[in-house]
Design a protein around this motif. Structure first.
Motif, PDB file in Angstrom:
ATOM      1  N   TYR A   1       0.826  -1.215   0.000  1.00  0.00           N
ATOM      2  CA  TYR A   1       0.000   0.000   0.000  1.00  0.00           C
ATOM      3  C   TYR A   1       0.857   1.260   0.000  1.00  0.00           C
ATOM      4  O   TYR A   1       0.487   2.277  -0.588  1.00  0.00           O
ATOM      5  CB  TYR A   1      -0.973  -0.002   1.179  1.00  0.00           C
TER       6      TYR A   1
ATOM      7  N   ASN B   1      -9.839   6.965  -6.114  1.00  0.00           N
ATOM      8  CA  ASN B   1      -9.644   5.617  -6.655  1.00  0.00           C
ATOM      9  C   ASN B   1      -8.893   4.742  -5.663  1.00  0.00           C
ATOM     10  O   ASN B   1      -9.239   3.570  -5.476  1.00  0.00           O
ATOM     11  CB  ASN B   1      -8.907   5.670  -7.999  1.00  0.00           C
TER      12      ASN B   1
ATOM     13  N   ASN C   1     -11.331   3.787  -2.913  1.00  0.00           N
ATOM     14  CA  ASN C   1     -12.328   2.814  -3.368  1.00  0.00           C
ATOM     15  C   ASN C   1     -11.745   1.414  -3.554  1.00  0.00           C
ATOM     16  O   ASN C   1     -12.423   0.424  -3.319  1.00  0.00           O
ATOM     17  CB  ASN C   1     -12.963   3.280  -4.683  1.00  0.00           C
ATOM     18  N   GLN C   2     -10.489   1.330  -3.966  1.00  0.00           N
ATOM     19  CA  GLN C   2      -9.895   0.050  -4.327  1.00  0.00           C
ATOM     20  C   GLN C   2      -9.056  -0.585  -3.216  1.00  0.00           C
ATOM     21  O   GLN C   2      -8.674  -1.746  -3.339  1.00  0.00           O
ATOM     22  CB  GLN C   2      -9.024   0.229  -5.575  1.00  0.00           C
ATOM     23  N   ASN C   3      -8.765   0.154  -2.170  1.00  0.00           N
ATOM     24  CA  ASN C   3      -7.811  -0.331  -1.165  1.00  0.00           C
ATOM     25  C   ASN C   3      -8.306  -0.140   0.261  1.00  0.00           C
ATOM     26  O   ASN C   3      -7.598   0.397   1.112  1.00  0.00           O
ATOM     27  CB  ASN C   3      -6.460   0.378  -1.349  1.00  0.00           C
ATOM     28  N   GLN C   4      -9.509  -0.605   0.531  1.00  0.00           N
ATOM     29  CA  GLN C   4     -10.095  -0.432   1.860  1.00  0.00           C
ATOM     30  C   GLN C   4      -9.161  -0.922   2.971  1.00  0.00           C
ATOM     31  O   GLN C   4      -9.011  -0.280   3.999  1.00  0.00           O
ATOM     32  CB  GLN C   4     -11.439  -1.154   1.936  1.00  0.00           C
TER      33      GLN C   4
ATOM     34  N   GLN D   1     -17.669   2.201  -1.081  1.00  0.00           N
ATOM     35  CA  GLN D   1     -17.628   2.968  -2.338  1.00  0.00           C
ATOM     36  C   GLN D   1     -18.557   4.186  -2.294  1.00  0.00           C
ATOM     37  O   GLN D   1     -18.339   5.152  -3.013  1.00  0.00           O
ATOM     38  CB  GLN D   1     -18.069   2.085  -3.522  1.00  0.00           C
TER      39      GLN D   1
END
Length: 102
Positions: free
Chosen positions: A16, A31, A34-37, A76
């Motif tokens: 990360y 982005n 949204n993609q890397n909670q 999201q």
């Protein structure tokens, strides 16, 4: 490294950290969020997410009902302002990501 962390915590953190180096614009931040909670929960031993939510609540003058509604939202669907704030608080300035930025 604190003993309560699993060995793969370090590799996830590095993953990360590398991804966050590619983040430049607000769109990139959204982005990434949204993609890397999972990136926002890696440092669970210091409860950065909870601290961020408290800071966001104060910044936005939210009621406890409004805060609860936010926390119940799908990842999201959270507001862009929260995504930007969370990235800045948890990733850019977060305890376990300190040193990611020069």
């Amino acid at each position: 490294m604190p003993s309560n962390l699993t060995p793969d915590w370090s590799s996830e953190f590095e993953h990360y950290k590398q991804l966050s180096r590619e983040v430049v614009t607000n769109e990139d931040i959204i982005n990434f969020f949204n993609q890397n909670q999972k990136a926002f929960y890696l440092d669970n031993f210091s409860s950065t997410w909870a601290q961020m939510m408290e800071a966001y609540e104060a910044k936005e003058s939210l009621s406890s009902d409004q805060l609860n509604q936010l926390e119940e939202m799908q990842w999201q669907d959270m507001p862009e302002s929260l995504k930007l704030f969370a990235y800045d608080f948890c990733i850019k300035n977060g305890f376990c990501y300190t040193g990611t930025y020069s």
